[in-house]
Structures are given as structure tokens and as C-alpha cells.
Design an enzyme around this catalytic site. Sequence first.
Site, mmCIF file in Angstrom:
data_model
loop_
_atom_site.group_PDB
_atom_site.id
_atom_site.type_symbol
_atom_site.label_atom_id
_atom_site.label_comp_id
_atom_site.label_asym_id
_atom_site.label_seq_id
_atom_site.Cartn_x
_atom_site.Cartn_y
_atom_site.Cartn_z
ATOM 1 C CB SER A 1 -5.177 61.612 29.139
ATOM 2 O OG SER A 1 -5.690 61.386 27.837
ATOM 3 C CG HIS B 1 -3.792 57.483 27.374
ATOM 4 N ND1 HIS B 1 -3.607 58.578 26.543
ATOM 5 C CD2 HIS B 1 -5.124 57.411 27.606
ATOM 6 C CE1 HIS B 1 -4.771 59.129 26.274
ATOM 7 N NE2 HIS B 1 -5.712 58.438 26.913
ATOM 8 C CG ASN B 2 -0.367 60.267 25.031
ATOM 9 O OD1 ASN B 2 -1.346 60.129 25.764
ATOM 10 N ND2 ASN B 2 0.252 61.418 24.909
ATOM 11 C CB VAL C 1 6.261 74.536 32.040
ATOM 12 C CG1 VAL C 1 5.769 75.620 33.000
ATOM 13 C CG2 VAL C 1 7.043 73.476 32.812
ATOM 14 N N PRO C 2 6.174 73.228 29.172
ATOM 15 C CG PRO C 2 6.638 74.409 27.218
ATOM 16 C CD PRO C 2 6.368 74.606 28.675
ATOM 17 C CB ALA C 3 7.935 67.581 28.264
ATOM 18 C CE LYS D 1 -1.702 62.120 28.773
ATOM 19 N NZ LYS D 1 -0.858 62.629 27.692
ATOM 20 C CG LEU E 1 -1.943 80.732 33.787
ATOM 21 C CD1 LEU E 1 -2.206 82.169 34.238
ATOM 22 C CD2 LEU E 1 -3.058 79.809 34.265
ATOM 23 N N GLY E 2 -0.838 78.217 29.630
ATOM 24 C CA GLY E 2 -1.153 77.892 28.243
ATOM 25 C C GLY E 2 -2.525 77.255 28.154
ATOM 26 C CD GLU F 1 -4.268 60.375 21.949
ATOM 27 O OE1 GLU F 1 -3.855 61.337 21.273
ATOM 28 O OE2 GLU F 1 -4.347 60.408 23.198
#
Length: 466
Positions: free
Chosen positions: A128, A186-187, A76-78, A183, A11-12, A190
Amino acid sequence: MAQAEIGLIGLGTMGAALAMNIAEKGFPIAVWNRTTEVTHRFAAQAGDLAPRVIPTDSLQALVQAITPPRAIILMVPAGQAVDDQLQALAPLLDADDLVIDAGNADFHDTNRRAAAGLPFRFLGMGVSGGEEGARHGPAIMGGGDAADWDRVAHVMTAISAKADDGTPCAARMGDAGAGHFVKMVHNGIEYADMQMIAEAYGLMRDGLTLEAPAISDIFADWNRGTLSSYLIEISAKVTAARDPHTGAAMPDVILDRAGQKGTGRWTAIEAQHLSAPIPVIEAAVMARNVSARLDERQAGQARFGAAPGAVDLTPDDLEQALIAGKILCYAQGFTMIAGASERFGWTLDLPEIARVWRAGCIIRSTMLNDMADALADDPARNLIMAPFFADLIEGALPGLRRVVSQGIAAGHALPALASGLMWFDMMRTARGTANMIQAQRDFFGAHGFQRLDGIDDPHGPWGSAT
């Protein structure tokens, strides 16, 4: 007693926003965070959505709260944190339960996890749109078995952004790490889009000596035309904003050192493995790396000269440069995706990817509607050769040449715009200069070459080099 249709771990900022989005769309959701206090604070702040939010104090309680066959989203963090969470869930889940990694995972990790023989089903999913997108409608790029995607597609399409025609910006891209790969690209796009806008901003600020409010007006005007997009829209807003502490224009008090979380770098690295030329993205990654070297840049200015000089350009020149640069960048990105589709056997649907990117994500823009149409018409054709975009490039190219030539002559750093122009000039040159490289390679290494006249003699008359 099981009540939730889906669960979420983490729940970040992004996880909390996504959970609220799911609850708002009518799906009861069980949530768990490693810190119990965070879980209960989230539930207490859910307001009218609280009846559809089920806070749990342990992984076991989370699993028990979800109706089988279960679906659980990881936010959660990668990296190792994902592997640790999958290991913790393994003894608690059944074989037909589904875990969805919706973080910014390296697609190679997703491929590895998909092939690891996990004791439950697994999807990788690119999301995203930042916090706002996660809360109100992101672009969603799924990767994994079609049957697993179909199980949760009704939730993902419901929470996703919707294009102007009402189409959900959520789709399965392909097997295993396909969603996270798309994704990632995409980044990378970006990064490039942001860098080109920053270069145009720098020319207006330093080359035309415009103040931030005037620059904001120009961005706002561009956003009403071909460049209409989220990034141009927020560029108008950030240049219009005032610092509450000093009253100065907000950009003028921000240190010019850009951060990054690595996905743009991954794009540049993977492009090399795929032999996919993406110079605009690579230039944008390089520019962020150089921006971090603030002390060296200050020493460089002290040694080699002051800020760049004036340019004789108009806002229309800059607009045309950005139009051309954007098309060239996206053409490179889609070509890279096509290369990955072939390499990994994903059969990635390029027009579908363009459609998913039309809303919710950071690179959303009006132009993506036309890109989707052009790719649907001929997915194998480079985007710059599609009639609509070829015409746009021809009209915008003089502006791009003026911007790059004048900017460079006056000492402005334009790595992304210049890289796009150089790539275009290579792509429109039927006979380039690689023949000289082939001659050199044959001279020092006897690597051989092909001849224009078809004669079967793959080596030059220079003999073996020492």
C-alpha cells in the site's frame, strides 16, 4: 550468469516504482515485462541505479539472471493474469524458488494458490502507498509460510516505509492469504476515511458556503492536530490547487463520480460472510456506487429539489465529527480482522497491523500510534472501549451528533458519518430492539427465542402462523 538478488515481473506504474526502490536500497534486480520495449525503456531511464537493474527479454532470461534460490515479485493485474504467470513460470523454476504476488489480489485467490500444490514456493503480499509509496517506501503486508517470508524479509523491510520510531512498516501477517486480507481491509478503511472527509468537505462547501482556499486552510489546521494523516494532508493540498486551464479551484472542475477498483467492495462482501458489522465502510462503498449514477442523481434533483441548505456548524464541530468517525471506522475494521483471524486460523496480530499502517500506506496517521498501543494493551477489547479512545469519543461525540443531525435536517448526504453514529448508538445500548425481531421470526417461522427470565419456553403464545 546470475547476478540479481531478486526479480520482478510487470513494469507498470507500481511495478516500475517498486523495482526502482529495490535497486536504490542496494539490491540488484532483474526485470521483465511482456512488452520488451517497456523493459528496455525502464532500464534506460534508471539513471544512477542502472548498474543494479538487469533488463531481460524473456522469462527464461529473467530466471537465469537471478541467484538461486530465486525470488520473483509479480506486479501484474489481479485475477487470471496472476494464474497465467504462475503457469508460465512453473517449468522454469525449482522447488525452492519463491514467487511473490504483490498485486491487489483477492485473498481467496491467494488462499487457493497457496493450497494448489505449485511446484515452487509462494507468498501473497499486500503493498500500500500508491506509486509514491512503492518508489520511496510502502507499507507491506506479507502472507505465507514464515520461512518464505524470512527469506525476503531483509529486502521488504529495507524498501518499506519507516515509522517515526524507525520501525519498518513491513511484516508477515499470517499464512496464505492473510497479507492480502489485511490489505483488503486497509483499502476498505481507506474508502471510509475518504468518504467521511468528502462529507465534511461537502458541508463546508454547500452548508457553510466556503470557498476552496478557506476549506484548504481548515484541512491544514486539522492536520496539525488529532486528525494528522496523509488523507487530511492531501485534502488540504487538493483544495488549495488551481486548475491550470481555467484558474478555478481544482475540485470545482472535477466531475463528482468516484471510481473504484473493487477492494472496498470485497471488504463489504467479506464482512457479511464473517458477520462483522462495518457500516461505515459499507456506506462508503454504497456512496461510490451512487456517485456513478450521475444521470439518475440529476433527475432526482430535478424532481425532488435543489442542493442541500445551510447548516449552523463550526469547523470544530466538523473536526470532532471526523475524529469520532475515524475511531468508529477503524474499530470496525480491526474487529473484522479479528473475526477473520479466528475464522481462518491466522492468529493475526492486531497491534502489529496498526504499526505497519503507521507509515507508507494511504491510511497512515498519527492516531495509529495510539491504536497500536491500545490493541497491544488488550487485543480482544473493541477499540472504542480502550480508555484513550473512549475519552476521545466522549469528547468528540457532541460534534458528531450536531454534524449528523443538522446535515441530515438540511438535506446533506452523510452516509458514512451517520452510519458510524448509528453503529455507536447500537453498541452503547444494552437492551435494543432485536427482541421484536425475534418475536416476529418466531411468529412466522417458529424460530424460537431466549427469554430474559430464564424460563425454558422458547416460543410465544401466538401459535403457528399460516
